[in-house]
Design a protein around this motif. Structure first.
Motif, PDB file in Angstrom:
ATOM      1  N   CYS A   3      20.352 -25.080 -11.844  1.00  0.00           N
ATOM      2  CA  CYS A   3      19.595 -24.960 -10.602  1.00  0.00           C
ATOM      3  C   CYS A   3      20.334 -25.696  -9.481  1.00  0.00           C
ATOM      4  O   CYS A   3      20.788 -26.822  -9.674  1.00  0.00           O
ATOM      5  CB  CYS A   3      18.193 -25.549 -10.802  1.00  0.00           C
ATOM      6  SG  CYS A   3      17.210 -25.661  -9.299  1.00  0.00           S
ATOM      7  N   THR A  12      16.915 -19.590 -13.168  1.00  0.00           N
ATOM      8  CA  THR A  12      16.390 -18.297 -13.635  1.00  0.00           C
ATOM      9  C   THR A  12      15.962 -17.410 -12.474  1.00  0.00           C
ATOM     10  O   THR A  12      15.682 -16.242 -12.653  1.00  0.00           O
ATOM     11  CB  THR A  12      15.179 -18.506 -14.562  1.00  0.00           C
ATOM     12  OG1 THR A  12      14.189 -19.262 -13.868  1.00  0.00           O
ATOM     13  CG2 THR A  12      15.587 -19.213 -15.837  1.00  0.00           C
ATOM     14  N   VAL A  13      15.897 -17.992 -11.270  1.00  0.00           N
ATOM     15  CA  VAL A  13      15.502 -17.239 -10.082  1.00  0.00           C
ATOM     16  C   VAL A  13      16.703 -17.164  -9.150  1.00  0.00           C
ATOM     17  O   VAL A  13      17.245 -18.185  -8.742  1.00  0.00           O
ATOM     18  CB  VAL A  13      14.315 -17.923  -9.353  1.00  0.00           C
ATOM     19  CG1 VAL A  13      13.957 -17.160  -8.098  1.00  0.00           C
ATOM     20  CG2 VAL A  13      13.122 -18.049 -10.276  1.00  0.00           C
ATOM     21  N   CYS A  29      15.785 -22.971 -10.591  1.00  0.00           N
ATOM     22  CA  CYS A  29      14.927 -22.880 -11.769  1.00  0.00           C
ATOM     23  C   CYS A  29      13.536 -22.487 -11.262  1.00  0.00           C
ATOM     24  O   CYS A  29      13.243 -22.583 -10.066  1.00  0.00           O
ATOM     25  CB  CYS A  29      14.879 -24.212 -12.521  1.00  0.00           C
ATOM     26  SG  CYS A  29      14.133 -25.564 -11.594  1.00  0.00           S
ATOM     27  N   GLU A  30      12.673 -22.057 -12.137  1.00  0.00           N
ATOM     28  CA  GLU A  30      11.343 -21.595 -11.730  1.00  0.00           C
ATOM     29  C   GLU A  30      10.531 -22.718 -11.092  1.00  0.00           C
ATOM     30  O   GLU A  30       9.814 -22.502 -10.109  1.00  0.00           O
ATOM     31  CB  GLU A  30      10.603 -21.016 -12.933  1.00  0.00           C
ATOM     32  CG  GLU A  30       9.342 -20.289 -12.547  1.00  0.00           C
ATOM     33  CD  GLU A  30       8.705 -19.553 -13.705  1.00  0.00           C
ATOM     34  OE1 GLU A  30       7.488 -19.350 -13.645  1.00  0.00           O
ATOM     35  OE2 GLU A  30       9.407 -19.191 -14.666  1.00  0.00           O
ATOM     36  N   LYS A  34       9.070 -22.622  -7.229  1.00  0.00           N
ATOM     37  CA  LYS A  34       7.645 -22.765  -6.919  1.00  0.00           C
ATOM     38  C   LYS A  34       7.425 -23.888  -5.914  1.00  0.00           C
ATOM     39  O   LYS A  34       6.636 -23.758  -4.980  1.00  0.00           O
ATOM     40  CB  LYS A  34       6.846 -23.047  -8.192  1.00  0.00           C
ATOM     41  CG  LYS A  34       6.631 -21.838  -9.057  1.00  0.00           C
ATOM     42  CD  LYS A  34       5.810 -22.198 -10.288  1.00  0.00           C
ATOM     43  CE  LYS A  34       5.668 -21.020 -11.218  1.00  0.00           C
ATOM     44  NZ  LYS A  34       4.915 -21.355 -12.430  1.00  0.00           N
ATOM     45  N   PHE A  41       4.794 -16.814  -7.047  1.00  0.00           N
ATOM     46  CA  PHE A  41       4.704 -16.587  -8.478  1.00  0.00           C
ATOM     47  C   PHE A  41       3.250 -16.470  -8.919  1.00  0.00           C
ATOM     48  O   PHE A  41       2.918 -16.688 -10.057  1.00  0.00           O
ATOM     49  CB  PHE A  41       5.373 -17.725  -9.261  1.00  0.00           C
ATOM     50  CG  PHE A  41       6.860 -17.642  -9.252  1.00  0.00           C
ATOM     51  CD1 PHE A  41       7.527 -16.872 -10.169  1.00  0.00           C
ATOM     52  CD2 PHE A  41       7.600 -18.344  -8.310  1.00  0.00           C
ATOM     53  CE1 PHE A  41       8.900 -16.796 -10.172  1.00  0.00           C
ATOM     54  CE2 PHE A  41       8.966 -18.280  -8.307  1.00  0.00           C
ATOM     55  CZ  PHE A  41       9.632 -17.502  -9.236  1.00  0.00           C
TER      56      PHE A  41
END
Length: 172
Positions: A3, A12-13, A29-30, A34, A41
């Motif tokens: 990340c 992952t994003v 990263c998620e 967020k 999300f």
């Protein structure tokens, strides 16, 4: 890849933002995505293919189309309702294809351009299928010739169709 924000978790994003022609790419990263609030999300684990299918089928969850309440549709073979079909994306029995075809056929036509398979046929097992397609193509041409009153060409096509059909019967 890690990340770009926390440099701890796996990214992952992959986020690409273009503002005034300037491109900015982030790999997060998620958790960091967020926290930044850049991405929504809120659908989280609740997103599914079945909800996508529901949207594609234009399902009216309130049962109202054009101001009129519609009758719920149920398959007589298995009891599957239209709502259940749209929500789970699965047919209950072979009769469901006829009962819910009015929902599927426009979707298939939009995606594939046809409601009948017109794609490639394997060489090893496709002899009969290719022959049927050839006969159907000749029948279509025959109908066009008849409409144009080109009866000589129509007679030739008719004879060719009979020849192929006789060969098909002999091969079965």
């Amino acid at each position: 890849m890690l990340c770009q924000e926390c440099k701890k978790r796996t990214a992952t994003v992959h986020f690409t933002k273009i503002v005034n022609g300037e491109k900015m790419e982030l790999k997060l990263c998620e958790v960091c995505a967020k926290e930044r609030g850049e991405l929504d999300f809120s659908y989280g684990d609740h997103f599914s293919f079945h909800k996508l299918l529901s949207g594609l089928l234009d399902f009216d969850e309130f049962g109202v189309l054009g101001g009129k309440t519609k009758e719920p549709i149920t398959c007589k073979g298995c009891g599957l309702t239209e709502e259940s079909f749209v929500n789970n994306g699965r047919m209950g029995c072979s009769q469901c294809y006829d009962v819910f075809g009015f929902k599927l056929n426009p979707l298939l036509k939009r995606i594939h351009g046809s409601t009948n398979h017109v794609g490639k046929v394997p060489i090893r097992v496709g002899g009969k299928i290719r022959l049927k397609k050839q006969i159907q193509s000749l029948r279509d041409k025959l109908n066009i010739c008849i409409a144009k009153e080109d009866f000589e060409q129509a007679a030739l096509l008719r004879d060719k169709i009979k020849e192929l059909e006789n060969g098909q019967k002999g091969g079965e």
